[in-house]
Design a protein around this motif. Structure first.
Motif, short mmCIF file in Angstrom:
data_model
loop_
_atom_site.label_atom_id
_atom_site.label_comp_id
_atom_site.label_asym_id
_atom_site.label_seq_id
_atom_site.Cartn_x
_atom_site.Cartn_y
_atom_site.Cartn_z
N ARG A 36 -1.29 10.21 2.18
CA ARG A 36 -0.81 9.17 3.14
C ARG A 36 0.16 8.45 2.29
N PHE A 37 0.16 8.12 0.89
CA PHE A 37 1.25 7.39 0.13
C PHE A 37 2.65 7.95 0.32
N LYS A 38 2.78 9.02 0.97
CA LYS A 38 4.11 9.74 1.20
C LYS A 38 4.74 8.93 2.38
N VAL A 39 4.06 8.13 3.37
CA VAL A 39 4.52 7.43 4.48
C VAL A 39 4.48 5.93 4.36
N LEU A 40 3.69 5.53 3.28
CA LEU A 40 3.82 4.12 3.07
C LEU A 40 4.71 3.58 2.12
N LYS A 41 5.46 2.55 2.55
CA LYS A 41 6.80 2.00 1.88
C LYS A 41 6.58 0.60 0.97
N LYS A 42 6.96 0.56 0.05
CA LYS A 42 6.70 -0.62 -0.94
C LYS A 42 6.79 -1.82 -0.46
N GLU A 43 7.93 -2.26 0.49
CA GLU A 43 8.46 -3.42 0.90
C GLU A 43 7.25 -3.99 2.00
N TRP A 44 6.39 -2.96 2.37
CA TRP A 44 5.51 -3.40 3.40
C TRP A 44 4.31 -4.06 2.62
N PHE A 45 4.31 -4.05 1.50
CA PHE A 45 3.14 -4.59 0.68
C PHE A 45 3.42 -5.43 -0.67
N GLU A 46 4.65 -5.15 -1.19
CA GLU A 46 5.10 -5.87 -2.47
C GLU A 46 5.07 -7.41 -2.03
N GLY A 47 4.35 -8.19 -2.74
CA GLY A 47 4.13 -9.61 -2.88
C GLY A 47 3.37 -9.94 -1.60
N LYS A 48 2.78 -9.28 -1.05
CA LYS A 48 2.14 -9.44 0.27
C LYS A 48 0.54 -9.77 0.18
N ASP A 49 -0.10 -10.35 1.08
CA ASP A 49 -1.49 -10.46 1.28
C ASP A 49 -1.93 -9.24 2.16
N CYS A 50 -2.92 -8.43 1.67
CA CYS A 50 -3.02 -7.46 2.31
C CYS A 50 -4.77 -7.18 2.73
N LEU A 51 -5.15 -6.40 3.53
CA LEU A 51 -6.46 -6.24 3.88
C LEU A 51 -6.53 -4.65 4.08
N ASP A 52 -7.64 -4.27 3.72
CA ASP A 52 -7.96 -2.71 3.91
C ASP A 52 -9.36 -2.66 4.34
N ILE A 53 -9.40 -2.24 5.83
CA ILE A 53 -10.69 -2.26 6.69
C ILE A 53 -11.18 -0.91 6.52
N GLY A 54 -12.60 -0.71 6.10
CA GLY A 54 -13.13 0.34 5.80
C GLY A 54 -12.60 1.15 4.58
N CYS A 55 -12.74 0.25 3.56
CA CYS A 55 -12.21 0.77 2.08
C CYS A 55 -12.86 1.77 1.37
N ASN A 56 -14.23 2.19 1.71
CA ASN A 56 -15.05 3.08 1.18
C ASN A 56 -14.99 2.87 -0.25
N SER A 57 -14.78 3.83 -1.17
CA SER A 57 -15.03 3.58 -2.46
C SER A 57 -13.99 2.95 -3.24
#
Length: 345
Positions: free
Chosen positions: A96-117
């Protein structure tokens, strides 16, 4: 048989009884011939074995040992969702990291729902240098695992960085002109510290985890996010809390996103629902009553069909959606080859 007819270990066997003799077979046969007790809500299996221990001493001891084992409650998300379980593999190995882009997250506040381990959560902080990221999971055991992984990764990075710094300083100090090069070594140490990314220096400050039922959680009025991820989670929310739970999930995500924020959604296909509908009585019942199917999620989130769902109370209304996963994950291993959608608020 025990000498003098006594059991020196005090394990509760009757006088003259051998646990490996024919008595065991007779005891088991008698137990199996018992009439089945009708199902009742207040039935206490421990009390039953205590009452019948004289009749079935060996089986009672077995039951005591088994029933004494602590029960671990694991959320169905954690049992069947492989999100975040690629442990001990490289950062880029989760497809899934192949389709995620750095500019979506860099310097941003993020939330991961269902983060598992917590593996994906931590990797996003490491690779994309987000300002903060919170991982939420309904299972407290998975949250404990996530903090364990965070401590392990920080400790490993610290040790590697310390060895690398020591090697670089040693090379400088071995040069000609000891006094001059010691000063240079000190400057080099400062430069190394300055050049570290925020994620490397303050991973503990950036990454956090929380045990919470997101569907029934309360919004913090002062906390909003620039990016929210929901990877391989919607099926379990849908099966456990039905259509209302799914809509609540989407509405909470919408409210928690800042204007211009992104929502990354990886929904499981309907065939996956069919495979796991019998996990519990609740999931089986909700499966029969589901009216909103995964293929309709885009329309719900884009508010194209909200007029059909008056119970929502207000529009969701993401501005745009982009399928970022179908092509990029075509060569991925089974289980991750799903569409991933990027919604913009």
């Amino acid at each position: 048989m025990y000498r003098d007819g006594k059991n020196p270990h005090g394990d509760g066997y009757p006088r003259g009884f051998s646990p490996f003799g024919e008595v065991v077979a007779d005891e088991l046969d008698s137990y199996l011939d018992e009439k089945v007790i009708p199902r009742m809500e207040d039935f206490n299996i421990l009390s039953w074995w205590k009452t019948n221990a004289n009749r079935y001493p060996t089986l009672a001891r077995i039951a005591r040992d088994i029933l004494a084992i602590p029960i671990t409650t694991v959320a169905s998300e954690s049992v069947f969702n492989t999100s975040g379980r690629v442990i001990g593999q490289g950062l880029n190995e989760d497809p899934r990291f192949k389709v995620l882009k750095k500019e979506w997250f860099e310097g941003k506040d993020c939330l991961d729902i269902g983060c598992n381990s917590g593996i994906i959560t931590i990797q996003i902080a490491q690779k994309f240098n987000c300002r903060s990221i919170l991982g939420i999971d309904i299972d407290s055991n998975r949250v404990a695992d996530a903090y364990w992984h965070l401590r392990k990764i920080v400790r490993t990075e610290h040790n590697e960085k310390r060895r690398a710094n020591a090697s670089r300083v040693e090379v400088i100090e071995k040069g000609d002109g000891l006094e001059k090069n010691v000063t240079a070594a000190q400057e080099e140490k400062k430069a190394i510290s300055r050049n570290c990314s925020p994620a490397e220096r303050n991973l503990f400050d950036i990454v956090s985890f929380k045990q919470e039922n997101f569907v029934h959680g309360r919004d913090s009025p002062e906390k909003y996010y620039d990016a929210i991820l929901c990877l391989s989670v919607t099926k379990w929310i849908h099966l456990n809390w039905g259509d209302d739970g799914l809509i609540t999930l989407f509405m909470r995500i919408w409210k928690l996103l800042r204007p211009g924020g992104i929502f990354v959604l990886e929904p499981q296909p309907w065939v996956s629902y069919e495979k796991n509908r019998r996990v519990s009585e609740t999931t089986a019942t909700n499966f029969q009553n589901i009216k909103l199917y995964p293929k309709e999620f885009q329309e719900i989130l884009l508010d194209k069909v909200s007029i059909l769902f008056c119970s929502i109370g207000s529009a969701i209304g993401f501005r745009t959606v982009e399928d970022i996963g179908s092509g990029g994950l075509s060569s991925s291993k089974t289980g991750f080859n799903r569409p991933i959608f990027l919604f913009r608020k």
